[in-house]
Design a protein around this motif. Structure first.
Motif: not given
Length: 93
Positions: A31, A34-35, A39-40, A43, A54, A56-57, A64, A67-68
């Motif tokens: 995570s 991703q931040q 992308r995140w 949070l 969250s 997310v972009d 998406l 990522m998840l």
């Protein structure tokens, strides 16, 4: 594309403590990657629950999902996804 996501974590109470510790360490690493990559951007912990909210972009639904589903805790989560759109009354940044 922006998405609002709620993730509720449901780890089994009898999960081996070493497995749990490993999952949580990998989740944190993933995570935070991703931040750092943008992308995140948001949070937030839900107070009093083992859950987070969250924003997310990502480029599209496929990114998406990738990522998840890449989250180490994915198999233990209930996830709700809401696509977001711009609001005409928002003051420009």
């Amino acid at each position: 594309m922006l998405y609002h996501i709620r993730m509720d974590v449901n780890l089994p109470p009898d999960l081996d403590p070493e497995v749990r510790a490993d999952l949580l360490a990998r989740e944190k690493e993933y995570s935070q990657k991703q931040q750092r990559e943008g992308r995140w951007p948001h949070l937030w912990r839900v107070a009093g629950e083992y859950a987070n909210i969250s924003v997310v972009d990502v480029a599209d639904h496929d990114e998406l999902h990738a990522m998840l589903s890449g989250l180490p805790l994915f198999a233990y989560m209930d996830i709700e996804v809401t696509p977001l759109a711009g609001h005409p009354n928002k003051i420009a940044d």
